[in-house]
Scaffold this motif. Structure first.
Motif, PDB file in Angstrom:
ATOM      1  N   THR A   1     -11.460 -74.596 -23.762  1.00 54.35           N
ATOM      2  CA  THR A   1     -11.111 -73.190 -23.957  1.00 54.35           C
ATOM      3  C   THR A   1     -11.461 -72.366 -22.733  1.00 54.35           C
ATOM      4  O   THR A   1     -10.664 -71.542 -22.267  1.00 54.35           O
ATOM      5  CB  THR A   1     -11.874 -72.614 -25.159  1.00 54.35           C
ATOM      6  OG1 THR A   1     -11.873 -73.575 -26.180  1.00 54.35           O
ATOM      7  CG2 THR A   1     -11.253 -71.344 -25.629  1.00 54.35           C
ATOM      8  N   ILE A   2     -12.685 -72.590 -22.224  1.00 49.63           N
ATOM      9  CA  ILE A   2     -13.115 -71.794 -21.076  1.00 49.63           C
ATOM     10  C   ILE A   2     -12.209 -72.078 -19.883  1.00 49.63           C
ATOM     11  O   ILE A   2     -11.775 -71.160 -19.181  1.00 49.63           O
ATOM     12  CB  ILE A   2     -14.586 -72.101 -20.729  1.00 49.63           C
ATOM     13  CG1 ILE A   2     -15.488 -71.546 -21.841  1.00 49.63           C
ATOM     14  CG2 ILE A   2     -14.966 -71.489 -19.390  1.00 49.63           C
ATOM     15  CD1 ILE A   2     -16.924 -71.951 -21.717  1.00 49.63           C
TER      16      ILE A   2
ATOM     17  N   LEU B   1     -18.691 -79.230 -27.500  1.00 55.87           N
ATOM     18  CA  LEU B   1     -18.828 -78.847 -26.105  1.00 55.87           C
ATOM     19  C   LEU B   1     -17.520 -79.075 -25.359  1.00 55.87           C
ATOM     20  O   LEU B   1     -17.080 -78.243 -24.556  1.00 55.87           O
ATOM     21  CB  LEU B   1     -19.945 -79.669 -25.459  1.00 55.87           C
ATOM     22  CG  LEU B   1     -20.600 -79.054 -24.236  1.00 55.87           C
ATOM     23  CD1 LEU B   1     -21.236 -77.744 -24.595  1.00 55.87           C
ATOM     24  CD2 LEU B   1     -21.626 -80.021 -23.667  1.00 55.87           C
ATOM     25  N   VAL B   2     -16.871 -80.214 -25.662  1.00 50.54           N
ATOM     26  CA  VAL B   2     -15.583 -80.505 -25.020  1.00 50.54           C
ATOM     27  C   VAL B   2     -14.574 -79.408 -25.338  1.00 50.54           C
ATOM     28  O   VAL B   2     -13.889 -78.891 -24.450  1.00 50.54           O
ATOM     29  CB  VAL B   2     -15.048 -81.873 -25.483  1.00 50.54           C
ATOM     30  CG1 VAL B   2     -13.628 -82.071 -24.986  1.00 50.54           C
ATOM     31  CG2 VAL B   2     -15.928 -82.985 -24.982  1.00 50.54           C
TER      32      VAL B   2
ATOM     33  N   GLY C   1      -9.961 -69.197 -18.445  1.00 49.95           N
ATOM     34  CA  GLY C   1     -10.291 -68.896 -17.055  1.00 49.95           C
ATOM     35  C   GLY C   1      -9.068 -69.013 -16.173  1.00 49.95           C
ATOM     36  O   GLY C   1      -8.777 -68.134 -15.359  1.00 49.95           O
ATOM     37  N   ALA C   2      -8.325 -70.103 -16.368  1.00 45.23           N
ATOM     38  CA  ALA C   2      -7.124 -70.309 -15.562  1.00 45.23           C
ATOM     39  C   ALA C   2      -6.110 -69.208 -15.839  1.00 45.23           C
ATOM     40  O   ALA C   2      -5.476 -68.688 -14.914  1.00 45.23           O
ATOM     41  CB  ALA C   2      -6.511 -71.670 -15.869  1.00 45.23           C
ATOM     42  N   GLY C   3      -5.981 -68.841 -17.114  1.00 41.57           N
ATOM     43  CA  GLY C   3      -5.045 -67.778 -17.481  1.00 41.57           C
ATOM     44  C   GLY C   3      -5.418 -66.482 -16.802  1.00 41.57           C
ATOM     45  O   GLY C   3      -4.571 -65.785 -16.238  1.00 41.57           O
TER      46      GLY C   3
ATOM     47  N   LEU D   1     -18.098 -66.809 -30.342  1.00 41.65           N
ATOM     48  CA  LEU D   1     -18.774 -68.070 -30.021  1.00 41.65           C
ATOM     49  C   LEU D   1     -19.458 -68.628 -31.259  1.00 41.65           C
ATOM     50  O   LEU D   1     -19.328 -69.815 -31.598  1.00 41.65           O
ATOM     51  CB  LEU D   1     -19.789 -67.826 -28.905  1.00 41.65           C
ATOM     52  CG  LEU D   1     -20.390 -69.085 -28.301  1.00 41.65           C
ATOM     53  CD1 LEU D   1     -19.311 -69.832 -27.549  1.00 41.65           C
ATOM     54  CD2 LEU D   1     -21.535 -68.744 -27.388  1.00 41.65           C
ATOM     55  N   ILE D   2     -20.184 -67.754 -31.982  1.00 46.04           N
ATOM     56  CA  ILE D   2     -20.900 -68.216 -33.171  1.00 46.04           C
ATOM     57  C   ILE D   2     -19.923 -68.735 -34.215  1.00 46.04           C
ATOM     58  O   ILE D   2     -20.092 -69.822 -34.774  1.00 46.04           O
ATOM     59  CB  ILE D   2     -21.755 -67.072 -33.761  1.00 46.04           C
ATOM     60  CG1 ILE D   2     -22.836 -66.686 -32.769  1.00 46.04           C
ATOM     61  CG2 ILE D   2     -22.358 -67.494 -35.085  1.00 46.04           C
ATOM     62  CD1 ILE D   2     -23.650 -65.494 -33.182  1.00 46.04           C
TER      63      ILE D   2
END
Lengths: 398, 411
Positions: free
Chosen positions: B245-246, B239-240, B250-252, B280-281
């Motif tokens: 990554t998100i 999860l971390v 997202g920032a990018g 994701l999988i």
């Protein structure tokens, strides 16, 4: 002096004789060879070398002259098959006897119009082969010598005005050498600097250091350790250079061009710049090792050092095309970026003597300063556990 | 189950609130934002003078000279001005002009040029890279004179074909072979994937070695099973990794919008949305496999330093697809690609390369996921077996014999 030698020898042997070091030492050249073989293999396997067809409406290729010499050593020349009309060629393509075919328009000689028909576009090296074939036939009416010269192009031998530096453009790969040697240098500095930091942190963690200090002065200990690790780095460098020389020797017997590899850099100058920067970085690493509380923290700080050293590679294009521009000059005065920048510039231009000597002096001064810093932080950091040294303490009066 | 959740919560909170995690999370987008601001300021406001001075490449020329000992050069082609290329009777004159900086360099065409092909090119600043670029002009002059002033032939030899490329296969949105994106897009996707899996898995290694070193592990083992602990840890750190990554992507994306630039990708290059789901999988499963292996390494090594050596060998299967990436991109449905994307240890990275390079049959994706899932479960179960007091306590150095023995439960 004997104590210094003791420390030096202990530090040197305990890294060099370790299994991990030997593994790293020998695995790198083998890994490079392996990578090279794999990439050659993938190129050979993934390139389709089945024949190419052509339909000539222009009359240029009525009695075609074949390309005699092939420059490509990896990809074999493909067979070229002439077809009378497009229907035949298309049938051959659909039955997969050829991988693609070219059509030269009736007015090709004036307009250069042509078409390439394929199911999957042929590799660019295959397309180049057909272009070479066309060029050979465009030149059939010229005298043989002239045709050969135009086809093969000119070999330029670029020389500096005083004739000291020279580069043969048919041996362009020599341009890559300074870049590669820079990478080599960085990786060696980091492995040996890393060893040094580890050694310091480890001895600090298990309290060996305090015991050693009872019989050796901090300056001797630090100098010995740094010398030992610079020695480790040099061992690594020499071994890799030896592997490189052997590879060039063996490769030269199979591929002629390999034996033309030579380094056009002044080695004494290079050593003069590399040695102090080696000491500088090693000493800085040792200083960090003495300041921090644990191996974990030390690792993240090493990352900070690596950033400025890589900077010249980010700007490699402006540095190479304008090796005497303000950016290149600026970077060669900053001690952490100097070694790589200087070795790049040395390969691409003549650096004015005053600049070069100034750069080297700056490097030496910083190296000495870093050594002092290392001994000092080390002295102050002793017997203090779980507490970080602050910079004010290091530079303040003892 | 309860205990798994406890482990999960603790691991998640302690990692996310640790200083180093927050710093890296903020620093990466922060630094890129600063760099973008600097670049845009350099680009717009300060009239480009600063950037031009600092990053300029060599001044564009420039007058050069030549000494023709072969008597070859009789006329200059129309495009080349005689004041740009000055003829000198001999080398001494040319050298004088060079010393006075009237010219920046000169060529010496020797008598035997036609047979040897060699031309000496003397430049004040040496600089072979800029030199290579410059030689095109004199080369054109030489060819022009060699071919008796036939300019159309010279041009034709430079570009023999005005080629019209036709593919017989009906292809929807054909990717241009020449475009660098054809290679670069799958390459970036694969690289990001590799880095993300690797960072998340090494978080696992850090956590296990730290707890082993300070002997917390043994205390934990008293009250729960290794499988519970491992599952909790793996889910939490996964999860971390996902959060990281998100946050970064997202920032990018945000930066991209802020900078007012649009990614002008032709429809052929836009990735299908399904790649997100598959990504994701494959991330979760691939991460589970590697995190399991890392945890196993962590359980066996005496400290973090020893671990790094073992992990380099552990991640080799993940690097293999990166080495062979050109094959994967050029022939996404070839034999090598198929094997690599089905073999569980190389599958996550290889499959992402294939998915972003072309269309992959759905049965292959599902089969690969199935194999990967089975491997993940097997690895986590056997790694759980490694957390025995005997292996945890022994301070012996790591070696692969011990690792595989422990993995297969043979001791």
């Amino acid at each position: 002096m004997t104590k210094f030698l003791h420390v030096f020898w202990n530090e040197y042997t305990r890294h060099v004789l370790r299994k991990r070091f030997l593994f790293a030492l020998f695995s790198v050249p083998f890994f490079i060879v392996f990578l090279g073989l794999v990439s050659i293999l993938t190129v050979v396997l993934s390139t389709d070398t089945s024949p190419i067809g052509y339909v000539d409406h222009s009359g240029l290729l009525v009695s075609p002259r074949r390309v005699t010499s092939s420059t490509d050593i990896i990809i074999k020349p493909v067979t070229l098959i002439s077809y009378q009309n497009e229907v035949d060629a298309r049938a051959a393509l659909e039955s997969k006897r050829i991988q693609a075919y070219y059509i030269l328009a009736p007015d090709y000689k004036t307009s250069s119009r042509s078409e390439l028909i394929y199911l999957k576009e042929p590799d660019s090296s295959i397309q180049n082969q057909f272009e070479a074939f066309l060029k050979t036939n465009l030149l059939t009416s010229e005298p043989t010598l002239v045709a050969k010269r135009v086809d093969q192009g000119t070999i330029f031998i670029i020389q500096s005005a005083d004739g000291k530096q020279e580069l043969d453009t048919s041996e362009w790969y020599n341009i890559l050498l300074p870049i590669i040697s820079g990478v080599l240098f960085i990786s060696i500095i980091f492995t040996s600097g890393g060893y040094l930091m580890q050694a310091v942190v480890e001895e600090k963690e298990n309290r060996t250091m305090e015991m050693i200090i009872t019989s050796v002065s901090p300056g001797q200990l630090m100098a010995g350790k740094i010398a030992g690790d610079v020695g480790v780095g040099l061992t690594q460098l020499l071994t890799w250079i030896m592997f490189g020389a052997v590879a060039i020797g063996i490769g030269g017997q199979y591929f002629g061009w390999i034996s033309h590899i030579h380094v056009g850099i002044n080695f004494t100058l290079l050593l003069l710049t590399l040695f102090p920067s080696f000491v500088l970085i090693a000493a800085l690493m040792a200083a960090v090792g003495a300041t921090v509380t644990g191996a974990h923290e030390a690792q993240s700080i090493t990352g900070l050092f690596s950033l400025p050293i890589w900077i010249p590679y980010w700007f490699i294009y402006p540095i190479m095309t304008n090796p005497n521009g303000p950016l290149a000059i600026g970077l060669s005065f900053f001690p952490l970026t100097a070694p790589v920048t200087l070795s790049l510039r040395m390969a691409f231009t003549e650096i004015p003597v005053w600049q070069l000597s100034l750069n080297i002096i700056v490097l030496f001064l910083f190296a000495i300063g870093a050594l002092w810093l290392a001994a000092r932080t080390f002295q102050l950091g002793m017997l203090r556990y779980g507490k970080r040294l602050s910079w004010r303490e290091v530079f303040g009066k003892a | 189950m309860n205990k798994t959740i406890l482990v999960f919560k603790n691991e998640l909170i302690s990692t996310i609130t640790s200083r180093s995690f927050i710093v890296t999370l903020l620093l990466v987008p922060g630094v890129s934002a600063i760099m973008m601001v600097v670049i845009s300021i350099l680009g717009q406001n300060t009239s480009q003078v600063v950037s031009q001075v600092v990053f300029s490449s060599a001044p564009k020329t420039i007058t050069e000279g030549y000494v023709d000992q072969s008597g070859l050069i009789k006329t200059l082609p129309d495009g080349i001005n005689a004041s740009r290329l000055i003829a000198y009777p001999d080398e001494t004159h040319a050298r004088q002009a060079l010393a006075q900086k009237a010219i920046s360099g000169f060529y010496v065409i020797p008598q035997d040029y036609i047979s040897s092909g060699k031309v000496l090119y003397i430049r004040n600043d040496f600089n072979p890279l800029a030199g290579l670029d410059q030689t095109r002009i004199i080369e054109e002059v030489i060819h022009f004179n060699l071919l008796g002033g036939n300019e159309s032939l010279v041009r034709k030899l430079n570009a023999p074909m005005q080629l019209n490329r036709v593919s017989l296969l009906p292809q929807t949105s054909q990717r241009d072979q020449g475009s660098f994106l054809t290679f670069f897009l799958p390459y970036t996707v694969t690289m990001i994937f590799y880095i993300v899996i690797l960072t998340a898995a090494s978080l696992m290694l850090n956590s296990v070695t730290a707890e082993k070193q300070n002997r917390i592990m043994e205390i934990l083992m008293v009250s729960m099973t290794p499988t519970q602990m491992l599952t909790g840890k793996i889910i939490a750190l996964g999860l971390v990794g996902l959060i990281q990554t998100i946050a970064w992507t997202g920032a990018g994306y945000g930066l991209l919008i802020l900078s007012g630039q649009k990614l002008n990708l032709s429809p052929a290059f836009s990735l299908p949305p399904s790649i997100l789901l598959w990504g994701l999988i494959f991330f979760l499963l691939g991460y589970a496999v590697y995190a399991g292996l890392m945890a196993g390494v962590g359980a066996l090594v005496p400290n973090l330093r020893e671990a790094s050596q073992a992990t380099t060998i552990m991640i080799i299967p993940m690097i293999i697809p990166l080495i062979l990436i050109s094959t994967l991109i050029n022939a996404p449905n070839g034999v090598i690609s198929m094997v690599l994307s089905l073999f569980p240890l190389t599958a996550p990275v290889a499959m992402m390369a294939r998915l972003s390079a072309g269309v992959v049959p759905i049965w292959e994706i599902l089969l690969s996921i199935g194999l990967l899932a089975i491997t993940a479960v097997l690895i986590i179960r056997s790694v759980a077996g490694m957390f025995r007091a005997q292996t945890l306590l022994s301070g012996q150095a790591f070696n692969f014999k011990v690792f595989f023995k422990a993995l297969t439960g043979m001791n």
